[in-house]
Design an enzyme around this catalytic site. Structure first.
Site, mmCIF file in Angstrom:
data_model
loop_
_atom_site.group_PDB
_atom_site.id
_atom_site.type_symbol
_atom_site.label_atom_id
_atom_site.label_comp_id
_atom_site.label_asym_id
_atom_site.label_seq_id
_atom_site.Cartn_x
_atom_site.Cartn_y
_atom_site.Cartn_z
ATOM 1 N N HIS A 51 0.841 -1.207 0.000
ATOM 2 C CA HIS A 51 0.000 0.000 0.000
ATOM 3 C C HIS A 51 0.871 1.250 0.000
ATOM 4 C CE1 HIS A 51 0.163 1.132 4.368
ATOM 5 N NE2 HIS A 51 0.170 -0.162 4.605
ATOM 6 N N GLU A 111 -5.026 2.109 2.346
ATOM 7 C CA GLU A 111 -5.150 0.907 3.170
ATOM 8 C C GLU A 111 -5.429 1.293 4.616
ATOM 9 O OE1 GLU A 111 -3.581 -2.046 6.065
ATOM 10 O OE2 GLU A 111 -2.791 -0.049 5.643
ATOM 11 N N GLU A 112 -4.742 2.333 5.093
ATOM 12 C CA GLU A 112 -4.836 2.708 6.494
ATOM 13 C C GLU A 112 -6.234 3.151 6.889
ATOM 14 O OE1 GLU A 112 -2.609 1.887 8.350
ATOM 15 O OE2 GLU A 112 -0.628 2.104 7.458
ATOM 16 N N ASP A 155 3.383 -6.154 3.608
ATOM 17 C CA ASP A 155 2.922 -5.069 4.472
ATOM 18 C C ASP A 155 3.115 -5.442 5.937
ATOM 19 O OD1 ASP A 155 1.762 -2.812 5.568
ATOM 20 O OD2 ASP A 155 -0.291 -3.497 5.257
ATOM 21 N N HIS A 170 2.893 3.091 13.075
ATOM 22 C CA HIS A 170 1.965 4.214 13.223
ATOM 23 C C HIS A 170 2.474 5.311 14.155
ATOM 24 C CE1 HIS A 170 -1.786 1.625 11.918
ATOM 25 N NE2 HIS A 170 -0.797 1.629 11.026
#
Length: 445
Positions: free
Chosen positions: A264, A309-310, A337, A408
């Site tokens: 992604h 994607e997030e 990923d 993140h």
């Protein structure tokens, strides 16, 4: 992009393998692409200027790498932006805490929210609470995450992030604080997608760093009556346009049969998205390009760089909808990923008659210290959408022991990638993808 162009041109103009003078593959290519993306584009939050820049970067570099076809596919996505955030204990021990807004959270009123706190050790404990325990308070879910190689512990704690605000609001809470879904003891807060229920009031939701969660828990042990203030400025603007970026190496014998390898392109806005998922982008781009240097594969290799994607697999769902009529021609799909750690296990999701071929792939991977897994592969977050529609998948499973230290956070940067580990990834991806693309196996059988 200009810094990468000479490298790509030299790569394309030089024969990598020839009978007279064989040359090795450029095993640095995945790292060089990752470096370029994270340096020249940086953060790539869906719908943002960085997102648009990443689409342009991917398109130009796929073309420069010699892909036979390169195109983009548009979709509409929500565009959420974090603003300023502040969290402070008002009494009895005044101090500030390190926090970050969870993705999609609403903000607070301009003057913030002042309230007492109620702490739970899990989402389940919150769900079991009575309204009088929670009403008009700020809920704090203090659930720790432990490290493991496969990342299996993530699913045990991420529910608090995804559903905590709904369950807290259902009981009358004013806001939600969660202990970061992460394993680092550094003072970085981990963001991530949260959700709302249209039938339940929306309340602000934030994560605090692990040390701050421990600190807040100690404060509440000493002073259950403690008061806290949250100020959060977030914005949910009108939907934006984003894109999946796709490149193909056309099959020489069975061009309509597609081997999809993906990653992604988007990232959260706090770091530069090196581990999540710049490394994956670099890997799948380099894999297909370097396979072509060895000779055109028999089946088509399609690289899909998914958008958003997030934010909830938005690009993946758009891809599956657009290509619904050709999914029966997708012979295999896989995604990188999970950072850039060494691949340690290979798993499949094949029909029983295809398992002997899985063993053939495994023999190619064993010299790279990759062990056999199982026949229940996940495939990857975006690819899971295709798996649910019957497309066979494989997983090249990376060592994620320290992945959730950085996941993140502002600490997701290029220096966390070990180039040697990324080289091992690239070798594995080339061996697996080439083996599948030059086969005739129907993995559904």
């Amino acid at each position: 992009m200009n810094s990468l162009k000479p490298l790509l041109l030299s790569l394309l103009l030089s024969p990598l393998l020839s009978q007279a003078n064989p040359k090795p593959l450029n095993e640095q290519l995945a790292y060089q692409l990752t470096e370029s993306l994270t340096t020249e584009v940086g953060p790539r939050l869906a719908g943002s200027p960085g997102d648009r820049a990443s689409v342009a970067w991917a398109t130009k570099n796929l073309q420069a790498l010699g892909f036979d076809k390169v195109w983009t596919e548009e979709f509409v996505t929500p565009y959420w932006q974090r603003g300023q955030a502040r969290l402070e204990i008002l009494s009895p021990y005044p101090q500030s805490l390190v926090l970050t807004a969870l993705g999609g959270s609403v903000g607070t009123p301009a003057n913030g929210i002042d309230a007492s706190i109620v702490m739970f050790d899990s989402l389940e404990a919150l769900i079991a609470a009575k309204p009088e325990q929670v009403k008009d308070k700020i809920v704090f879910i203090n659930k720790a995450m432990t490290k493991d190689k496969s990342g299996s512990q993530y699913g045990k704690v991420v529910g608090a992030r995804a559903k905590g605000a709904v369950e807290a609001a259902r009981l009358g809470a004013k806001a939600l604080i969660i202990r970061s879904v992460g394993t680092s003891s550094n003072r970085f807060a981990h963001t991530g997608k949260m959700t709302y229920d249209p039938a339940v009031p929306k309340i602000p939701a934030v994560a605090i760093s692990v040390p701050d969660a421990q600190q807040l828990a100690r404060v509440l042990t000493k002073a259950p009556e403690a008061k806290i203030k949250l100020q959060l400025d977030t914005q949910q603007t009108e939907d934006a346009v984003s894109h999946n970026v796709i490149g193909e190496i056309t099959g020489s014998e069975r061009p309509d049969e597609i081997v999809l390898i993906g990653a992604h392109l988007d990232s959260w806005d706090q770091g530069t998205g090196a581990l999540d998922d710049g490394a994956g982008v670099g890997l799948v781009m380099a894999t297909a390009a370097l396979i072509k240097q060895q000779g055109q594969p028999k089946r088509t290799i399609r690289v899909v760089l998914y958008g958003n994607e997030e934010g909830g697999l938005v690009g993946a769902r758009a891809y599956a909808a657009k290509h619904a009529k050709e999914l029966d021609k997708h012979v295999l799909a896989s995604e990188s990923d999970f950072g850039a750690g060494r691949i340690w296990q290979f798993s499949t999701k094949f029909g029983p008659k295809s398992l002997p071929f899985a063993a053939e792939i495994q023999r190619e991977l064993t010299p790279l210290q990759i062990q056999p897994g199982n026949n229940d592969a996940f495939g990857g977050p975006d690819v899971s959408v295709l798996k649910a529609l019957g497309v066979p998948v494989v997983s090249l499973e990376q060592d994620g022991s320290d992945y959730f230290d950085y996941h993140h956070t502002p600490n997701d940067t290029l220096d966390k990638i070990d180039p040697a580990a990324l080289q091992q990834n690239l070798q594995a991806w080339i061996r697996m993808t080439s083996k599948v693309a030059n086969s005739t196996i129907d993995f559904r059988k």
